[in-house]
Scaffold this active site. Structure first.
Site, mmCIF file in Angstrom:
data_model
loop_
_atom_site.group_PDB
_atom_site.id
_atom_site.type_symbol
_atom_site.label_atom_id
_atom_site.label_comp_id
_atom_site.label_asym_id
_atom_site.label_seq_id
_atom_site.Cartn_x
_atom_site.Cartn_y
_atom_site.Cartn_z
ATOM 1 N N GLY A 85 0.861 -1.165 0.000
ATOM 2 C CA GLY A 85 0.000 0.000 0.000
ATOM 3 C C GLY A 85 0.899 1.217 0.000
ATOM 4 N N SER A 86 0.429 2.344 0.451
ATOM 5 C CA SER A 86 1.303 3.513 0.586
ATOM 6 C C SER A 86 0.483 4.759 0.853
ATOM 7 C CB SER A 86 2.139 3.768 -0.684
ATOM 8 O OG SER A 86 3.011 2.703 -0.933
ATOM 9 N N ASN A 87 1.158 5.764 1.396
ATOM 10 C CA ASN A 87 0.661 7.136 1.429
ATOM 11 C C ASN A 87 1.695 8.016 0.743
ATOM 12 O OD1 ASN A 87 -1.458 6.514 3.469
ATOM 13 N ND2 ASN A 87 0.283 6.373 4.870
ATOM 14 N N ASN B 65 -4.103 5.019 -1.447
ATOM 15 C CA ASN B 65 -4.539 3.774 -2.085
ATOM 16 C C ASN B 65 -6.012 3.708 -2.437
ATOM 17 O OD1 ASN B 65 -2.268 2.343 0.162
ATOM 18 N ND2 ASN B 65 -1.843 2.653 -1.998
ATOM 19 N N ARG C 298 -7.957 5.336 6.368
ATOM 20 C CA ARG C 298 -6.620 5.904 6.169
ATOM 21 C C ARG C 298 -6.690 7.094 5.214
ATOM 22 N NH1 ARG C 298 -2.442 3.964 2.844
ATOM 23 N NH2 ARG C 298 -3.506 1.965 2.607
#
Length: 814
Positions: A248-250, A520, A549
């Site tokens: 995933g990621s931000n 995401n 998130r």
């Protein structure tokens, strides 16, 4: 005059680096080579590079061309990660069953297979069919550039040189027979595996297990599938749901209008596995006058994947685009290995593969390929795609023709602005399954979902979907097209470098907004006040609920942008704020619901009555963060996971989702929800049985052990919506969450101050090396535990004045 002086200083610094390389000793944790007497060019010929190691074992790799930089990169990666890299090369050569047994499993870094045998059947088939060699031979831009080929050639030579000149000390592969030299094709094969991770790589079990039925009337004859549309839609939605991925990621970019000096800022926070072959590795790659970039590379990849240079910084987040589609085949009634297109039979291609197996006879299987791709019999357990006497399904993955990912990385590393980033993406078109978020020193920002996707327009899906496709496409973006109709071909865009994919002009893109953020979810809310719409369903959804998130991230970054005067320090604070949006939404109401339980008790799932009144006060006092010292975070974490797993969103919230207010809805916990008492009872019973206090600090029970030392870890799970995502497997007997499976990995906070040196702080949470004996296997993990950062050394003066500088010339010996 000022520019000439700085240029002179740079030449002097470079000359000093090369002089140092001729005499420097080599750091024991890395190479054992010594410098050749004539500097960069060994007397015996061959490739060489200068590596300058600074704090935390970060190499700054200097070469005169792409082959030399590739050589230094391959050498330095091998020094840190030889066992993990070698394991990956066993995977892409299709030899896991030979060395590790057919029933064992991979680490999941290069595919989603369940057994080594399935992995080997697929990857050996790729190698024997010449797929990678064909892609290497394709002319650019559809195929890899000359520079990339040289970089890969150099990487393989550097890896091999390190193997030849050093003893492996890592117990994971010390003395292993499967350690071997590699070729450029091996390096490219690893890039191919990364490209198809979201497509063929997730369907390997269904590809290698696909076998034709017996002819009609035979013992294995089957009837056509009568799929339940609702079940198929839900299965497809879950299969392609990015919030369920390990990765995933931000990332967020802030424009100059929000910063203290009018220049951009970027915070990248990818969430990747902490073990195995999908880890990042840090480096700086420099070819004077050509390339100068610093950042993180996926292991085995020769270029910097996410990073920064003196003008621009970028990161990637896993995108919601559905990277594959299916074609439903109408089969020849007399031959289930022939399919009809416009009434004309076409034979499937047999791909027969034999895999050597440890302790047993070789296994031979046949795979079946069509003009659309391989026949596949499932996409996950929930979406069976049976091969019957009347129909079968073929998987189209356009990234199986994409070996351009590292060309994109090289182009990004040479970009000078967010406009340059956008141009690099458009020219190379190599990103298979990620978005890009970028900021530059002039104050610009960019979000774009420029990725390689099958050209599935909503019009094509409406016109050509089969009954199964009409159920799954709206839910997931997975198109199931009628493979019997020639007019259902995907077509091409004029700006696409390969047929059957969208051109970059169709990608959802946001330029120069005050902030651009992604966690995401789809492109829709890259900026809450400038929603992106109008794209085809295959790119992602619009006006649907966002993850916690995403909601928490948009709340935080929009507030930061409104406050203004931002600096790199503000990015560092955001990374470790550890705010739990789920707690802000629900903890107070959960505490009230707890206090309202009759007699302070609740009934657990097993029917036992549990006294839970002590939990009420803990929930009420919790500070709503997942800091290592936060008391109540562990209790809420375990409670919330149970509650959300068992209670539909419609029953959980009193205020439902509204597309007009997507960041603030749904909200207001339904204190009458039946699952609250049970979740509280089960959580309290679980913690008490494990001897864990209800108000125990989170870090006492979310930790890693490195070198015999227990390191507390802050951060939280996807379910809590924490930016600093940490996913750990619960093990009550081992103390709670005793290890991190995946989460925050190569973190970078980057800005500019008007000089030629970026202002950058980085953190590789699991360290550079997988060898437990290396001093760089846990040093940055300790920093992560303490919420401390590494000051990036980018400019020559910074590198050469590092108090821990070690310089080495590495070279081939011929």
């Amino acid at each position: 005059m000022h520019r000439r002086t700085r240029s002179t200083l740079r030449r002097v610094a470079l000359a000093g680096a090369l002089l140092l390389a001729a005499t420097a000793t080599v750091p024991p944790a890395h190479a054992q080579a010594r410098a050749a007497p004539d500097g960069l060019t060994p007397a015996g010929g061959g490739l060489s590079a200068v590596i300058r190691y600074t704090e935390n074992g970060i190499p700054h790799i200097l070469g005169r061309d792409y082959a030399q930089v590739g050589f230094g990169t391959g050498w330095a990666q091998a020094a840190d990660q030889v066992c993990v890299l070698a394991d990956g090369f066993v995977t892409v050569s299709g030899e896991r069953s030979r060395w590790f047994g057919q029933d064992a499993s991979t680490d999941g870094s290069l595919s989603s297979v369940t057994r080594n045998l399935s992995s080997d059947l697929y990857f050996r088939g790729v190698r024997e069919s010449g797929t990678v060699e064909g892609l290497l031979a394709a002319p650019a831009p559809a195929g890899p550039s000359k520079d990339l080929k040289e970089l890969m050639r150099g990487w393989a030579a550097g890896y091999n040189a390190w193997l030849a000149q050093n003893k492996v000390t890592d117990p994971a592969c010390k003395g292993a027979a499967w350690l071997r030299p590699v070729t450029t094709v091996d390096v490219a094969a690893r890039g191919f595996a990364i490209a198809v991770l979201g497509g063929q790589g997730r369907g390997i079990d269904g590809i290698t297990g696909a076998q034709p039925p017996a002819p009609a009337g035979g013992a294995r004859a089957t009837a056509p599938l009568e799929a339940d549309p609702a079940a198929a839609a839900q299965a497809a939605r879950e299969f392609f749901d990015t919030s369920r991925y390990d990765m995933g990621s931000n990332a967020v970019a802030f424009a100059g209008s929000t910063t203290a000096n009018g220049r951009g800022l970027l915070l990248g926070n990818p969430h990747y596995p902490w073990q195995g072959g999908r880890r990042f590795w840090q480096s700086q790659q420099t070819i004077p006058g050509e390339l100068n970039v610093s950042g993180g590379s996926l292991l085995g990849m020769p270029a910097v994947s996410i990073g920064f240079n003196e003008k621009v910084a970028w990161s990637h987040t896993v995108a919601t685009g559905t990277p594959v589609n299916l074609h439903e085949l109408a089969l020849d009634p007399a031959d289930p290995t022939a399919y009809l297109v416009d009434g004309v039979p076409q034979k499937m291609t047999r791909r027969t593969v034999t895999v050597p197996v440890a302790g047993g006879d070789p296994v031979t299987r046949t795979q079946w390929w069509t003009r659309y791709g391989p026949v596949v019999t499932n996409l996950g357990a929930g979406l069976p795609l049976p091969w019957t006497t009347r129909s079968a399904y073929a998987l189209n993955d356009p990234n199986a023709s994409n070996l351009r990912g590292s060309d994109t990385a090289l182009a990004l590393g040479k970009a000078r602005s967010v406009a340059g980033i956008q141009d690099a993406l458009a020219r190379t078109q190599g990103l298979p399954w990620v978005n890009t978020v970028a900021a530059d020193s002039a104050g610009g920002t960019l979000f774009t979902q420029t990725q390689v996707l099958p050209r599935i327009t909503d019009e094509l899906a409406a016109r050509c979907s089969t009954p199964l496709g009409r159920a799954v496409y709206p839910a997931s973006g997975l198109a199931v097209l009628d493979g019997a109709r020639g007019d259902c071909a995907l077509g091409s865009d004029a700006d696409a470098v390969q047929p059957g994919v969208f051109g970059p002009g169709k990608a959802p893109t946001l330029r120069d907004a005050p902030y651009a953020e992604n966690s995401n979810d789809s492109a829709w809310l890259a900026h809450a006040d400038r929603p992106l719409t109008g794209y085809e369903r295959v790119w992602g959804n619009v006006a649907t609920p966002r993850s916690l998130r995403t909601r928490g991230a948009v709340e935080d970054v929009s507030a930061m942008a409104a406050k203004g005067r931002l600096t790199v320090a503000d990015l560092q604070k955001l990374q470790f704020a550890n705010r739990a949006p789920a707690g802000d939404l629900a903890a107070a109401d959960a505490a009230r619901a707890c206090s309202a339980l009759p007699g302070g008790t609740a009934t657990a799932a097993d029917g036992s009555v549990v006294e839970v009144s002590a939990a009420c006060a803990v929930l009420a006092r919790w500070d709503r963060t997942t800091d290592a010292g936060s008391r109540g975070a562990l209790l809420f974490d375990r409670f919330w996971r149970r509650l959300t797993a068992s209670t539909p969103a419609a029953d959980l919230w009193l205020v439902p989702f509204s597309a007009a207010d997507p960041v603030r809805t749904p909200r207001t916990l339904n204190r009458e929800a039946q699952g609250i008492g049970r979740a509280l009872a089960d959580t309290v019973a679980e913690l008490r049985a494990a001897g864990i206090a209800l108000d125990a600090p989170r870090g006492e029970h979310q930790f890693v052990v490195r070198g015999g030392r227990k390191l507390p870890v802050g951060g939280g799970t996807e379910a809590l919506g924490v930016w600093n995502k940490v996913e750990a497997r619960w093990n009550a007997a081992a103390g709670g969450y005793p290890d991190v499976a995946n989460g925050s990995s190569h973190i970078q906070a980057v800005g500019w101050d008007g000089s030629s040196c970026p202002v950058a702080r980085t953190l590789l949470t699991y360290g550079q090396s997988s060898d437990p004996g290396s001093p760089y296997s846990a040093d940055q993990t300790r920093l992560f535990s303490e919420e401390r950062w590494v000051r990036a050394r980018f400019c020559e003066w910074d590198i050469l004045t590092s108090p821990q500088l070690k310089v080495v010339l590495v070279r081939e010996r011929r």
